[in-house]
Design a protein around this motif. Structure first.
Motif: not given
Length: 308
Positions: A143-169
């Motif tokens: 949830l923390g990363h979900f909210l963080l990513t969504n709130l920063l999406l405007p800047r990510l879209k402005e700087c496209a092509p951009s990437r979001v990498i999420t660590l899992t296991c």
């Protein structure tokens, strides 16, 4: 003679394991000059090694974590190892939704670029609660990363092509999500597994939503690494795990290789929303590729963090 062969087998196993610890390498030499990278939890472990690797490539690296003293110490090390002075700290507590919102507001005011967001921070198998009464694993890891990513999406879209990498296991495979109890907080390891499965669904749905908008997403299993995750446990357990991790786990530098690969390699864009391990696409269990579940989790997460 039996003792001799036993010792020989033990030594052979030891050196094979040591070799395996060093088999993950990103060979792409692409530079990141002019790019801005935000790494959550970049003050230790895989996050810090990722920060060093990307700073070496010329990126502006922003370390987001809650412990300023540890972050400042890590940044001094990152600068010394990379000879890149463009590494800064911003305070962020992923266990607190208000902190996340304040961080994103500050980021969007201060920073004009966000080319790569690396959702690296996470908590291990512990039973605890966030400030907003979510289970710690689900609340921070997903949830923390979900909210963080969504709130920063405007800047990510402005700087496209951009990437979001999420660590899992890879431990995601041991659990499925229960939408009647997403906040599951009963057995520590199973709680952790569910949060890591959520990271994979999140990546898939983010890739789907951002399709054609210049933002791509990747889920990365860095391997089982020799990080400081045992700091949440007792002293005796930490000592025991130090022996186990030395024998069977890979160094953090090796664990960072797949993260770096998904950050710089051009070929990963053909696998938008994909799951990566060992610097290559990896197979998921069939249940972890359910687009309907991914969409349902996204919508539920929006409600939980009050985005919907």
């Amino acid at each position: 003679m039996y003792l001799f062969y036993t010792i020989l087998a033990a030594l052979s196993s030891f050196f094979v394991l040591k070799w395996m610890k060093r088999r993950r390498f990103c060979t792409d030499v692409k530079r990141l000059d002019g790019k801005t990278v935000l790494i959550t939890g970049g003050n230790s472990g895989v996050g810090k090694e990722t920060a060093v690797a990307l700073a070496l490539r010329g990126a502006r690296v922003i370390i987001a974590c809650r412990d300023e003293d540890r972050a400042r110490k890590a940044i001094r090390e990152i600068k010394a190892r990379s000879h890149n002075m463009n590494v800064i700290f911003m305070e962020l507590d992923l266990a607190n939704m208000r902190s996340i919102r304040e961080f994103c507001k500050s980021y969007l005011q201060r920073e004009k670029r966000l080319d790569i967001l690396i959702n690296n921070a996470g908590v291990p198998s512990i039973l605890n609660w966030t400030d907003d009464n979510f289970s710690m694993c689900f609340g921070v890891n997903h949830l923390g990363h979900f909210l963080l990513t969504n709130l920063l999406l405007p800047r990510l879209k402005e700087c496209a092509p951009s990437r979001v990498i999420t660590l899992t296991c890879s431990s995601y495979k041991y659990q499925k999500l229960d939408f009647q109890d997403l906040n599951y907080n009963l057995f520590p390891f199973l709680t952790y597994c569910r949060s890591k499965l959520a990271n994979i669904y999140f990546t898939q749905e983010l890739a789907h939503i951002m399709e054609g908008k210049g933002v791509t997403a990747y889920a990365v299993h860095p391997g089982y690494v020799q990080s400081n995750w045992t700091c949440h446990y007792s002293f005796l357990y930490q000592m025991f795990m130090k022996v186990i991790t030395f024998m069977f786990f890979i160094p953090c530098e090796a664990g960072a290789q797949t993260v770096v690969y998904c950050t710089v390699a051009d070929e990963v864009t053909a696998h938008n929303g994909g799951y990566f391990s060992d610097c290559r696409p990896a197979k998921l269990k069939p249940f972890a590729k359910d687009a309907g579940v991914a969409k349902k989790l996204w919508e539920a997460s929006e409600r939980l963090v009050k985005l919907a």
